[in-house]
Design a protein around this motif. Structure first.
Motif, PDB file in Angstrom:
ATOM      1  N   SER A 184     -44.720  40.188  -2.290  1.00  0.00           N
ATOM      2  CA  SER A 184     -43.353  40.665  -2.072  1.00  0.00           C
ATOM      3  C   SER A 184     -42.764  40.006  -0.832  1.00  0.00           C
ATOM      4  N   ALA A 185     -41.444  39.969  -0.785  1.00  0.00           N
ATOM      5  CA  ALA A 185     -40.773  39.251   0.298  1.00  0.00           C
ATOM      6  C   ALA A 185     -40.528  40.116   1.526  1.00  0.00           C
ATOM      7  N   GLY A 186     -41.038  41.321   1.551  1.00  0.00           N
ATOM      8  CA  GLY A 186     -40.778  42.218   2.669  1.00  0.00           C
ATOM      9  C   GLY A 186     -39.689  43.213   2.305  1.00  0.00           C
ATOM     10  N   LEU A 187     -39.643  44.334   3.022  1.00  0.00           N
ATOM     11  CA  LEU A 187     -38.830  45.456   2.552  1.00  0.00           C
ATOM     12  C   LEU A 187     -37.779  45.937   3.541  1.00  0.00           C
ATOM     13  N   GLY A 188     -37.489  45.171   4.582  1.00  0.00           N
ATOM     14  CA  GLY A 188     -36.406  45.563   5.467  1.00  0.00           C
ATOM     15  C   GLY A 188     -36.697  46.811   6.278  1.00  0.00           C
ATOM     16  N   MET A 189     -35.610  47.528   6.652  1.00  0.00           N
ATOM     17  CA  MET A 189     -35.728  48.716   7.510  1.00  0.00           C
ATOM     18  C   MET A 189     -35.098  49.930   6.836  1.00  0.00           C
ATOM     19  N   LEU A 190     -35.619  51.101   7.195  1.00  0.00           N
ATOM     20  CA  LEU A 190     -35.055  52.362   6.727  1.00  0.00           C
ATOM     21  C   LEU A 190     -34.904  53.317   7.907  1.00  0.00           C
ATOM     22  N   TRP A 191     -33.755  54.019   7.952  1.00  0.00           N
ATOM     23  CA  TRP A 191     -33.609  55.132   8.880  1.00  0.00           C
ATOM     24  C   TRP A 191     -34.233  56.371   8.261  1.00  0.00           C
ATOM     25  N   LEU A 192     -34.984  57.129   9.032  1.00  0.00           N
ATOM     26  CA  LEU A 192     -35.487  58.429   8.613  1.00  0.00           C
ATOM     27  C   LEU A 192     -34.837  59.469   9.518  1.00  0.00           C
ATOM     28  N   LYS A 193     -34.033  60.343   8.916  1.00  0.00           N
ATOM     29  CA  LYS A 193     -33.275  61.309   9.710  1.00  0.00           C
ATOM     30  C   LYS A 193     -33.704  62.732   9.361  1.00  0.00           C
ATOM     31  N   PHE A 194     -34.007  63.510  10.390  1.00  0.00           N
ATOM     32  CA  PHE A 194     -34.375  64.903  10.172  1.00  0.00           C
ATOM     33  C   PHE A 194     -33.585  65.767  11.149  1.00  0.00           C
ATOM     34  N   PRO A 195     -33.237  67.008  10.742  1.00  0.00           N
ATOM     35  CA  PRO A 195     -32.357  67.845  11.574  1.00  0.00           C
ATOM     36  C   PRO A 195     -32.992  68.193  12.913  1.00  0.00           C
ATOM     37  N   ASP A 196     -32.139  68.426  13.909  1.00  0.00           N
ATOM     38  CA  ASP A 196     -32.629  68.856  15.221  1.00  0.00           C
ATOM     39  C   ASP A 196     -33.398  70.167  15.117  1.00  0.00           C
ATOM     40  N   CYS A 256     -48.002  39.560   8.630  1.00  0.00           N
ATOM     41  CA  CYS A 256     -48.074  38.617   7.507  1.00  0.00           C
ATOM     42  C   CYS A 256     -46.709  38.584   6.839  1.00  0.00           C
ATOM     43  N   SER A 257     -46.472  37.544   6.060  1.00  0.00           N
ATOM     44  CA  SER A 257     -45.292  37.509   5.204  1.00  0.00           C
ATOM     45  C   SER A 257     -45.664  36.814   3.903  1.00  0.00           C
ATOM     46  N   ALA A 258     -44.739  36.818   2.962  1.00  0.00           N
ATOM     47  CA  ALA A 258     -44.999  36.156   1.682  1.00  0.00           C
ATOM     48  C   ALA A 258     -45.162  34.654   1.864  1.00  0.00           C
ATOM     49  N   LEU A 259     -44.624  34.111   2.961  1.00  0.00           N
ATOM     50  CA  LEU A 259     -44.694  32.663   3.201  1.00  0.00           C
ATOM     51  C   LEU A 259     -45.814  32.284   4.157  1.00  0.00           C
ATOM     52  N   ASP A 260     -46.170  33.179   5.074  1.00  0.00           N
ATOM     53  CA  ASP A 260     -47.179  32.880   6.093  1.00  0.00           C
ATOM     54  C   ASP A 260     -48.267  33.943   6.084  1.00  0.00           C
ATOM     55  N   PRO A 261     -49.544  33.531   5.926  1.00  0.00           N
ATOM     56  CA  PRO A 261     -50.625  34.521   5.921  1.00  0.00           C
ATOM     57  C   PRO A 261     -50.830  35.179   7.269  1.00  0.00           C
ATOM     58  N   VAL A 262     -50.339  34.560   8.330  1.00  0.00           N
ATOM     59  CA  VAL A 262     -50.445  35.187   9.661  1.00  0.00           C
ATOM     60  C   VAL A 262     -49.289  34.676  10.515  1.00  0.00           C
ATOM     61  N   LEU A 263     -48.678  35.602  11.253  1.00  0.00           N
ATOM     62  CA  LEU A 263     -47.511  35.286  12.073  1.00  0.00           C
ATOM     63  C   LEU A 263     -47.835  35.491  13.550  1.00  0.00           C
ATOM     64  N   GLY A 264     -47.156  34.722  14.402  1.00  0.00           N
ATOM     65  CA  GLY A 264     -47.342  34.871  15.844  1.00  0.00           C
ATOM     66  C   GLY A 264     -46.028  34.994  16.589  1.00  0.00           C
ATOM     67  N   ASP A 265     -44.927  35.222  15.850  1.00  0.00           N
ATOM     68  CA  ASP A 265     -43.613  35.302  16.490  1.00  0.00           C
ATOM     69  C   ASP A 265     -43.300  36.736  16.900  1.00  0.00           C
ATOM     70  N   TRP A 266     -42.181  36.909  17.615  1.00  0.00           N
ATOM     71  CA  TRP A 266     -41.786  38.251  18.032  1.00  0.00           C
ATOM     72  C   TRP A 266     -40.265  38.345  18.136  1.00  0.00           C
ATOM     73  N   TYR A 267     -39.799  39.575  18.083  1.00  0.00           N
ATOM     74  CA  TYR A 267     -38.365  39.857  18.164  1.00  0.00           C
ATOM     75  C   TYR A 267     -38.157  41.077  19.053  1.00  0.00           C
ATOM     76  N   PHE A 268     -37.069  41.052  19.826  1.00  0.00           N
ATOM     77  CA  PHE A 268     -36.634  42.231  20.579  1.00  0.00           C
ATOM     78  C   PHE A 268     -35.407  42.797  19.871  1.00  0.00           C
ATOM     79  N   LEU A 269     -35.523  43.996  19.324  1.00  0.00           N
ATOM     80  CA  LEU A 269     -34.410  44.617  18.614  1.00  0.00           C
ATOM     81  C   LEU A 269     -33.803  45.715  19.485  1.00  0.00           C
ATOM     82  N   ASP A 270     -32.510  45.602  19.735  1.00  0.00           N
ATOM     83  CA  ASP A 270     -31.794  46.644  20.461  1.00  0.00           C
ATOM     84  C   ASP A 270     -31.862  47.948  19.667  1.00  0.00           C
TER      85      ASP A 270
END
Length: 659
Positions: free
Chosen positions: A413-425, A474-488
């Motif tokens: 599979s090509a990966g599944l993105g992101m999901l918000w999980l929201k639960f009440p206060d 891992c990804s569908a294209l690379d069996p092992v990854l060494g990159d990184w991302y900073f997400l706000d």
């Protein structure tokens, strides 16, 4: 299984289909397992033929040969010019094989025109191929039949026992090993069998064979490779080498061939592959051979030593039965503490509604009045399958919000993105509201961060702002990854932040923990499918971050598929898979100030089932100094699927106080 592996290009053997008949497609894990087995046998057999080619006559005696194609492959390759192959098995098996050979022209052509059927134990005989129907455990009968068939005890002889002797009583298999050494002055022995029956994977393996009414007798008396080596050296063999199959795959198969095999099919069962390989070995023994027969080299990479010493033990206790909810039986999932005493578990593969499947439902564990209770949570989402994923991450950003990043359905599979999980206060776990699941719309620059699995997502701080640090995987294209991302964490946009220092090698299935605004990365599986023992700290500086190596002493044993937590300057590593097969990883405590690294075994005497500590999740409760391990396990090769049936408590108060 060998036939299926050949059909997918793992091994070259056109005779398997003729002998096996019906072809059934097996899983990639099975293909790899039978590939390394076939490769080990071929490696040793061809080495024997090469080393004895100056002799006018040699012979191979295959014990319990079944429908093996060895003779036909060697004959077809022109390697049996001066060698006779004898195959021994039960009379009914040998009769069936003889009938097949007569019926199939391609096989009968290779045994030649001189082939004749026998009336007694010598069922089939040609110039350089003999089929003998006799029970191996009846040594005097075996000896008489071999003599009748023309076996010559004075010429170089290779004995092959490929998962055969272990089905015999030890006294009888030991007698056969000793008889071969005593009666053949120039002899070699090739043995392929199981080891390490008492660890969790070994217990599942033993149970499988017992259910087939084929108990593995060797394991109690010869539990490891060293015991098997002593077995042969004590029965007349003068040289003996042994390797488990992880060592064989690494040391005896060229790198380009390993890469070819690793790229044949999408694959994501690394834990089970390495565990299977650590529970099988290949052994070669010899006597009287000139030059000496040593097809297994001295291990060129250091054999992974186990713990230098065990600092103590950690008691394990099963949680009280949690409302009988089968959803706690899973692997490849994630569990996160969303509020005090409230744990959310998502995704993975496990048991739901009596079936093994990718888990759609979320589950919440909550503690009230000192007791833990499990409930299945209905989730509100436009697509019920959104939560179906393995090897994702879940980061809790507030009391009412969590973020699910990446994961996969299948290894292609090509990966599944992101999901918000929201639960009440006002979330009440004893009367749970639905959890809302929403798809995250990402900016293009952030998308690559999510198209991965077996990665880590960790909260870091830079200049007072919170970011999610997505690393490796891992990804569908690379069996092992060494990159990184900073997400706000507000906009989930990709932010470029400078990083300096020694870059860790690419990895997946590592652990990552937030610490002092940065990240601690430990272990993982590297580019060559080898466990890593390095620990790195991503430390915040004024202008960015810096990778720093965390030195440990003694060195951390390489591992992956573990979980990790930080408590009061100590990094706790929980379980995982390593190549040191004489023990399984327990709890490792690394003092981040001094680098002292101590290993603790987990005392499982109060558990009635094997505790598999890989593909699990764990939650650390600092006030109680306790760990809750949820799920874990996987497909144990062809022995069945084992899923830890209940969450398990590990009390760490003693080791965190004394460390």
């Amino acid at each position: 299984s060998k036939c299926s592996a050949a059909a997918r290009g793992y091994i070259q053997d056109r005779f398997l289909q003729l002998l096996a008949g019906r072809r059934r497609r097996r899983a990639p894990l099975i293909h790899r397992g039978y590939y390394v087995r076939a490769r080990a046998v071929d490696h040793c057999v061809q080495d024997f033929l090469l080393k004895t080619q100056s002799h006018p006559r040699t012979q191979i005696l295959s014990l319990g040969a079944g429908f093996d194609s060895l003779y036909f492959r060697l004959k077809d390759m022109g390697l049996l010019c001066q060698t006779v192959v004898y195959e021994v098995d039960f009379p009914n098996v040998v009769c069936q094989k003889a009938t097949l050979i007569k019926r199939i022209k391609e096989l009968s052509a290779l045994v030649g025109d001189t082939a004749v059927e026998g009336l007694g134990a010598v069922t089939f005989s040609s110039e350089n191929y003999k089929l003998l129907g006799v029970d191996l455990s009846e040594l005097s009968e075996l000896e008489r039949t071999l003599k009748e068939a023309g076996l010559d005890s004075e010429i170089p002889t290779l004995f092959i026992a490929e998962v055969v002797l272990t089905y015999m009583e030890n006294s009888r298999s030991d007698a056969l090993i000793q008889w071969a050494a005593e009666h053949f002055p120039q002899a070699c022995f090739l043995l392929y069998e199981q080891v390490h029956a008492e660890d969790p994977f070994g217990r599942v393996m033993q149970q499988h064979f017992s259910q087939l009414n084929s108990a593995l007798h060797s394991l109690a008396q010869y539990p490891d490779c060293e015991a098997q080596q002593r077995r042969f050296l004590g029965r007349g063999w003068t040289e003996c080498s042994v390797m488990d199959m992880n060592e064989f795959f690494t040391c005896c198969i060229p790198e380009d061939e390993r890469q070819r095999v690793q790229s044949l099919e999408p694959f994501d069962e690394y834990e089970e592959w390495h565990l299977k390989c650590s529970h099988y070995f290949v052994l070669t023994a010899s006597k009287g051979m000139e030059p000496s027969w040593t097809p297994l080299p001295s291990v060129t990479v250091p054999r992974c030593a186990g713990p230098v010493g065990i600092a103590g033990s950690v008691p394990a206790a099963e949680c009280a039965k949690l409302s009988g909810i089968s959803g706690m039986r899973r692997y490849g999932h994630r569990s996160v503490l969303i509020k005090p005493n409230v744990i959310l578990t998502t995704g993975g593969f496990g048991e739901e509604d009596g079936q093994h499947c990718r888990m759609r439902n979320f589950h919440v564990l909550s503690k009230t009045a000192g007791c833990w209770k499990a409930v299945c949570v209905t989730k509100k989402s436009p697509d019920k399958r959104w939560g179906e994923r393995l090897y994702h991450t879940v980061s809790c950003l507030s009391d009412s919000l969590a973020l699910m990043v990446g994961g996969r359905t299948s290894p292609s599979s090509a990966g599944l993105g992101m999901l918000w999980l929201k639960f009440p206060d006002t979330y009440n776990p004893s009367d749970p509201d639905d959890i809302a699941v929403e798809l995250v719309n990402l900016q293009p620059a952030a998308e690559p961060a999510t198209l991965r699995w077996r990665h880590s997502t960790t909260e870091v701080t830079f200049k007072g702002e919170q970011y999610l640090f997505v690393y490796g995987g891992c990804s569908a294209l690379d069996p092992v990854l060494g990159d990184w991302y900073f997400l706000d964490t507000q906009e989930l946009s990709n932010t470029v932040i400078a990083v300096e220092g020694p870059v860790p090698e690419s990895r997946h299935s590592h652990s990552a923990c937030s610490w002092e605004g940065g990240v601690l990365i430990a272990g993982g599986l590297g580019a060559a499918e080898q466990p890593l023992g390095s620990v790195f700290l991503l430390k915040e500086l004024e202008h960015g971050f810096q990778w720093q190596v965390v030195e440990t002493h003694p060195p951390l044993i390489p591992r992956y598929s573990h979980t990790a937590h930080v408590h009061e300057g100590k990094l706790l590593l929980v379980g995982g898979v390593w190549f040191h097969a004489s023990s399984v990883p327990g709890i490792t405590v690394i003092d981040l100030m001094t680098g002292l690294c101590l290993d603790y075994v987990i005392n499982v005497e109060h558990l009635e089932w094997p505790l598999m500590l890989h593909n699990h999740s764990s939650v650390f409760l600092p006030n109680e100094k306790e760990l809750l391990v949820i799920g874990g396990g996987g497909n144990c090769f062809s022995f069945g699927t084992h899923l830890n049936p209940e969450p398990v408590w590990l009390s760490l108060s003693n080791i965190l106080t004394s460390h």
